[in-house]
Design an enzyme around this catalytic site. Sequence first.
Site, mmCIF file in Angstrom:
data_model
loop_
_atom_site.group_PDB
_atom_site.id
_atom_site.type_symbol
_atom_site.label_atom_id
_atom_site.label_comp_id
_atom_site.label_asym_id
_atom_site.label_seq_id
_atom_site.Cartn_x
_atom_site.Cartn_y
_atom_site.Cartn_z
ATOM 1 C CG LEU A 72 -1.971 -1.113 1.286
ATOM 2 C CD1 LEU A 72 -2.747 -1.043 2.591
ATOM 3 C CD2 LEU A 72 -2.913 -1.047 0.098
ATOM 4 N N GLY A 73 2.044 1.170 0.497
ATOM 5 C CA GLY A 73 2.909 2.351 0.537
ATOM 6 C C GLY A 73 4.173 2.079 1.316
ATOM 7 C CE LYS A 126 10.088 10.488 8.526
ATOM 8 N NZ LYS A 126 10.537 11.844 8.925
ATOM 9 C CG PHE A 127 6.913 4.413 8.244
ATOM 10 C CD1 PHE A 127 6.368 3.173 8.013
ATOM 11 C CD2 PHE A 127 6.423 5.500 7.525
ATOM 12 C CE1 PHE A 127 5.349 2.993 7.075
ATOM 13 C CE2 PHE A 127 5.409 5.339 6.594
ATOM 14 C CZ PHE A 127 4.875 4.072 6.373
ATOM 15 C CB VAL A 131 1.689 0.174 4.852
ATOM 16 C CG1 VAL A 131 0.287 -0.294 5.236
ATOM 17 C CG2 VAL A 131 2.247 1.097 5.918
ATOM 18 C CG ASP A 137 3.099 14.682 13.821
ATOM 19 O OD1 ASP A 137 3.330 15.863 13.463
ATOM 20 O OD2 ASP A 137 3.426 13.702 13.129
#
Length: 277
Positions: free
Chosen positions: A41-42, A45-46, A49, A157
Amino acid sequence: MIYIDETEPEEGETETPFEPRKIFVKKGKDIKEEYTLLEELGRGKFGTVYKCSEKETGRILAAKFITTTRADDRKDVEREVDIMRILQHPRLLQLYDAYDDEKKQMCLVLELIEGGELFERVIDDDFVLTEKACSIFMKQICEGVDYMHSQNILHLDMKPENVLCVSKTGNRIKLIDFGFARKYEPNKKMQVLFGTPEFVAPEVVNFERISYGTDMWSVGVICYVLLSGLSPFMGDSDLETMANVTKAAYDFDDESFDQISDEAKDFIAKLLLKERP
């Protein structure tokens, strides 16, 4: 043109997507034993998914793989899991499962939301965001933040990128990304130096004591952006943006606000206060 639904959420639309669950991080266990990974899905940097399917129930979810080669990275994810365990509310992205391979990555299995970021609608000229539609978005955002604050948790955030739409043209939303969220003890002084410059409150920029009002300032900025498509404090650099934030320098002079009600402007003005009671 794409007109966003202006109907209020109806009774029965306020349930979480699955029953409340006690989440424990499954250490040393492979997610593929219990889930089938589907399309990507994407990625960022983390990590990455994927859409996934739980083998036992067939439930479709999202699997977020996070690189945790550093001990600090693992601690950050563990804190996020601890916080998401508490945040079982229909306006907040729900955690379903968690895995730790105890080597290089952890995985959070999450509610799947496919309507895209609210920010995408703000910047896309094809979407028509009326004041009525914006008010429905803002009501839900406030419901989500209110629940977090009732559990003594600060998001820290808040921004349109962290508000997901449940469907492509509907107006139901979920708040996401609790990586910066912190448990808040009003009797203890807490300071942070992170966040997105154009959305953070003056006390973050000045490294002063934060509080529930820190999130509410960001909610005010989000409302300004939704109504006008403009960012109230954006400068030519992060330093200039943060200087504008500390001065609380904004106005409603742009023609985008010509048709906006005084009530909406008053709502924003009551949130973007440099000095709070």
